[in-house]
Write an enzyme that holds these catalytic residues in place. Structure first.
Site, PDB file in Angstrom:
ATOM      1  N   HIS A  79      47.472  17.451  19.831  1.00  0.00           N
ATOM      2  CA  HIS A  79      48.773  18.119  19.817  1.00  0.00           C
ATOM      3  C   HIS A  79      49.860  17.098  19.554  1.00  0.00           C
ATOM      4  O   HIS A  79      49.790  15.974  20.035  1.00  0.00           O
ATOM      5  CB  HIS A  79      49.038  18.832  21.158  1.00  0.00           C
ATOM      6  CG  HIS A  79      50.127  19.847  21.069  1.00  0.00           C
ATOM      7  ND1 HIS A  79      51.455  19.522  21.159  1.00  0.00           N
ATOM      8  CD2 HIS A  79      50.076  21.186  20.875  1.00  0.00           C
ATOM      9  CE1 HIS A  79      52.176  20.624  21.026  1.00  0.00           C
ATOM     10  NE2 HIS A  79      51.372  21.644  20.854  1.00  0.00           N
ATOM     11  N   ASP A 128      45.527  26.604  20.938  1.00  0.00           N
ATOM     12  CA  ASP A 128      45.002  27.419  19.842  1.00  0.00           C
ATOM     13  C   ASP A 128      43.491  27.538  19.894  1.00  0.00           C
ATOM     14  O   ASP A 128      42.913  28.525  19.460  1.00  0.00           O
ATOM     15  CB  ASP A 128      45.413  26.820  18.495  1.00  0.00           C
ATOM     16  CG  ASP A 128      46.891  26.928  18.298  1.00  0.00           C
ATOM     17  OD1 ASP A 128      47.394  28.044  18.312  1.00  0.00           O
ATOM     18  OD2 ASP A 128      47.546  25.885  18.157  1.00  0.00           O
TER      19      ASP A 128
HETATM   20  N1  ACO Z   1      40.275  15.721  14.748  1.00  0.00           N
HETATM   21  C1  ACO Z   1      39.930  14.455  14.525  1.00  0.00           C
HETATM   22  N2  ACO Z   1      40.786  13.407  14.621  1.00  0.00           N
HETATM   23  C2  ACO Z   1      42.052  13.684  14.952  1.00  0.00           C
HETATM   24  C3  ACO Z   1      42.496  15.013  15.210  1.00  0.00           C
HETATM   25  C4  ACO Z   1      41.556  16.050  15.105  1.00  0.00           C
HETATM   26  N3  ACO Z   1      41.912  17.321  15.330  1.00  0.00           N
HETATM   27  N4  ACO Z   1      43.803  14.998  15.517  1.00  0.00           N
HETATM   28  C5  ACO Z   1      44.182  13.706  15.455  1.00  0.00           C
HETATM   29  N5  ACO Z   1      43.126  12.911  15.128  1.00  0.00           N
HETATM   30  C6  ACO Z   1      43.131  11.443  15.048  1.00  0.00           C
HETATM   31  C7  ACO Z   1      43.836  10.977  13.796  1.00  0.00           C
HETATM   32  O1  ACO Z   1      42.931  10.850  12.718  1.00  0.00           O
HETATM   33  C8  ACO Z   1      44.376   9.656  14.259  1.00  0.00           C
HETATM   34  O2  ACO Z   1      43.315   8.735  14.278  1.00  0.00           O
HETATM   35  P1  ACO Z   1      43.594   7.143  13.956  1.00  0.00           P
HETATM   36  O3  ACO Z   1      44.509   6.701  15.082  1.00  0.00           O
HETATM   37  O4  ACO Z   1      42.255   6.538  13.978  1.00  0.00           O
HETATM   38  O5  ACO Z   1      44.278   7.130  12.632  1.00  0.00           O
HETATM   39  C9  ACO Z   1      44.769   9.912  15.710  1.00  0.00           C
HETATM   40  O6  ACO Z   1      43.907  10.967  16.154  1.00  0.00           O
HETATM   41  C10 ACO Z   1      46.218  10.335  15.914  1.00  0.00           C
HETATM   42  O7  ACO Z   1      46.478  11.424  15.032  1.00  0.00           O
HETATM   43  P2  ACO Z   1      47.949  11.848  14.538  1.00  0.00           P
HETATM   44  O8  ACO Z   1      47.802  12.623  13.280  1.00  0.00           O
HETATM   45  O9  ACO Z   1      48.825  10.644  14.523  1.00  0.00           O
HETATM   46  O10 ACO Z   1      48.412  12.774  15.695  1.00  0.00           O
HETATM   47  P3  ACO Z   1      49.621  13.768  15.560  1.00  0.00           P
HETATM   48  O11 ACO Z   1      50.236  13.851  16.910  1.00  0.00           O
HETATM   49  O12 ACO Z   1      50.520  13.414  14.443  1.00  0.00           O
HETATM   50  O13 ACO Z   1      48.944  15.155  15.172  1.00  0.00           O
HETATM   51  C11 ACO Z   1      48.070  17.332  15.286  1.00  0.00           C
HETATM   52  C12 ACO Z   1      48.829  16.224  16.022  1.00  0.00           C
HETATM   53  C13 ACO Z   1      48.778  17.680  13.968  1.00  0.00           C
HETATM   54  C14 ACO Z   1      48.046  18.584  16.156  1.00  0.00           C
HETATM   55  C15 ACO Z   1      46.626  16.842  15.017  1.00  0.00           C
HETATM   56  O14 ACO Z   1      45.986  16.489  16.230  1.00  0.00           O
HETATM   57  C16 ACO Z   1      45.811  17.851  14.235  1.00  0.00           C
HETATM   58  O15 ACO Z   1      45.841  17.877  13.005  1.00  0.00           O
HETATM   59  N6  ACO Z   1      45.022  18.729  14.938  1.00  0.00           N
HETATM   60  C17 ACO Z   1      44.233  19.754  14.299  1.00  0.00           C
HETATM   61  C18 ACO Z   1      45.091  20.960  13.935  1.00  0.00           C
HETATM   62  C19 ACO Z   1      45.523  21.784  15.134  1.00  0.00           C
HETATM   63  O16 ACO Z   1      44.748  22.100  16.028  1.00  0.00           O
HETATM   64  N7  ACO Z   1      46.804  22.170  15.153  1.00  0.00           N
HETATM   65  C20 ACO Z   1      47.383  22.985  16.236  1.00  0.00           C
HETATM   66  C21 ACO Z   1      48.219  22.155  17.130  1.00  0.00           C
HETATM   67  S1  ACO Z   1      48.747  23.083  18.544  1.00  0.00           S
HETATM   68  C22 ACO Z   1      50.057  24.011  18.051  1.00  0.00           C
HETATM   69  O17 ACO Z   1      50.627  23.792  17.038  1.00  0.00           O
HETATM   70  C23 ACO Z   1      50.489  25.152  18.921  1.00  0.00           C
END
Ligand code: ACO
Length: 429
Positions: free
Chosen positions: A307, A364
């Site tokens: 998140h 979600d």
């Molecule tokens: N699966 C695998 N790896 C992940 C995931 C995931 N779902 N989410 C983040 N990571 C990893 C990234 O690759 C990154 O790894 P690194 O440090 O080795 O490069 C690290 O975790 C940090 O990720 P960021 O993208 O910087 O985290 P951010 O806070 O920007 O993203 C987000 C948050 C967009 C929700 C992300 O976790 C994601 O894409 N999740 C999947 C989609 C999802 O479930 N969205 C709903 C969110 S809840 C809502 O909106 C109500």
């Protein structure tokens, strides 16, 4: 005593007032900076920009806190109902029992929609996405209540529009669903509570009695409560900015529905089920997908994990996890997607990659599972989110208007062509 931040620009020091919220959040007021210095601030996506001072919802992503009007979400989910939470968000305080009864009765009195709405609905092709249908129908309410076009009317009249929205959106949602399935629309049953009535309008068939399942009602009630507000997110900011032009409340809510439609906002729970289906179609090998998610060279991510704001835990996900376990247990639904979901959940809780990055299943993940178990088709997931978010949008619109906030109008830094002369078409190469 007002504190100031100092900003030095072109050798001159500007004093910028510091604003502190009731939870000690601090912000720098730059509203006069342009007039005094000619400078604007730039923050694409408004990631570090406070657009307002709001008394509705407080969230702290680091600590996993979410409160509506000061009340912790955990207490509201356990002890309250969606309709009571709606009252709390919109009017600022929990209702007395007389106020709650009057509120529910007012909503029930408005739950029917004009029969002509059916004609509008039937005009949509069967390929229409329910979010598009819902936002169009929300706007169409202005045609049935033209007096709502002026949002500067008496508080009493604005309140009538609020009641009508809360009353009619569930009916419109259920009708758009039955219309898409080609079956007869169900009318509201005012002997039922808000959520039970909605579920009955959605799922009752003319051929059999519809039994209200309290477990399903409770799960849906919790989903609605947990989605009811989340401060200045994309759709809420949209509602406030559309309303800031003094567009009417129906139009502002329709804009919020459209903003929520995007997969980056209201569409994530749909993506969870699509991912579970994709894993199943690929032989159910969860490890393969987990490895893909961990591979830095692969863009694939586990949907429903992580998140942007909640970095330790999502308080809403913790509540819905319990609700999902209860639903799967009580309904005895045994679809293969749910086994895949459990394996993914286990992996996230024990795998070093997910632990290190604090990637937990989010709201979600569980709301997708619950709605799938209840039998809600995935294209209706964001529509359910809209019903849940409706009181939050209304409360935020009402607050914005009561503060008499100015029209929303961000600035920009222009990076296009400098002045040049028009070239006639025959002279262009
Ligand atoms: N699966 C695998 N790896 C992940 C995931 C995931 N779902 N989410 C983040 N990571 C990893 C990234 O690759 C990154 O790894 P690194 O440090 O080795 O490069 C690290 O975790 C940090 O990720 P960021 O993208 O910087 O985290 P951010 O806070 O920007 O993203 C987000 C948050 C967009 C929700 C992300 O976790 C994601 O894409 N999740 C999947 C989609 C999802 O479930 N969205 C709903 C969110 S809840 C809502 O909106 C109500």
């Amino acid at each position: 005593m007002v504190e100031y931040a100092e900003l030095k620009l072109d050798g001159k020091v500007y004093q910028l007032p510091i604003i502190e919220g009731t939870e000690k959040e601090r912000g720098i007021d730059i509203s006069k900076l342009r007039a005094e210095s000619g400078y604007i601030t730039v923050d694409t996506g408004f990631k570090n920009t406070g657009s307002t001072q709001s008394a509705i919802t407080f969230l702290d992503g680091e600590k996993g806190i979410l409160r509506y009007r000061g009340y912790p979400i955990e207490q509201l989910a356990e002890k309250s109902t969606f309709i009571e939470v709606a009252y709390l968000l919109i009017y600022g305080e929990l209702p007395t029992s007389a106020e709650l009864e009057a509120f529910e009765n007012d909503i029930k009195a408005e739950s029917l929609v004009h029969e002509d709405v059916k004609t509008i609905m039937q005009g949509f092709p069967s390929t229409a996405h329910p979010m598009g249908v819902l936002s169009s129908l929300a706007t169409s309410l202005t045609a049935f209540f033209p007096e709502s076009l002026d949002p500067n009317r008496s508080a009493e009249k604005v309140n009538m529009t609020i009641i009508r929205l809360l009353a009619k959106i569930p009916t419109l949602t259920a009708w758009s669903y039955t219309n898409a399935r080609g079956i007869r629309a169900n009318y509201p049953d005012n002997s039922l509570g808000y959520v039970a009535n909605f579920l009955k309008m959605m799922f009752a068939l003319p051929t059999e009695d519809y039994e209200i399942d309290p477990v399903v009602v409770d799960a849906m009630d919790k989903i609605f409560i947990l989605h009811a507000d989340h401060e200045q997110n994309c759709s809420t900011s949209t509602v406030r900015i559309v309303g800031s032009s003094h567009a009417n409340l129906y139009a502002s809510i329709a804009a919020g529905i459209n903003a929520l439609w995007g997969p980056l906002h209201g569409g994530a729970n749909q993506k969870v089920i699509e991912m579970l289906d994709a894993i199943l179609k690929n032989g159910g090998d969860t490890k393969k997908f987990i490895d893909k998610a961990k591979d830095p060279n692969d863009p694939f991510r586990l949907m429903g994990f992580g998140h942007r704001v909640y970095k330790n835990f999502d308080p809403r996900a913790q509540i819905l996890k319990k609700s999902a376990d209860t639903i799967l247990d009580k309904l005895g639904v045994d679809e293969p997607e749910f086994e895949i979901a459990k394996q993914l959940e286990e992996a996230a809780l024990h795998d070093e990659y997910f632990i290190k990055r604090k990637l937990y299943p989010n709201v979600d993940f569980y709301s997708g599972i619950i709605m799938k178990a209840i039998g809600i088709p995935i294209e209706m997931f964001p529509v359910m989110f809209s019903i849940g978010r409706l009181p939050g949008w209304i409360a935020q619109w009402k607050e914005m208007r009561s503060h008499n906030e100015p029209i929303g109008r961000p600035r920009q830094i222009y990076v296009g062509a400098n002045e040049r002369d028009y070239v006639p078409v025959e002279s262009r190469s």
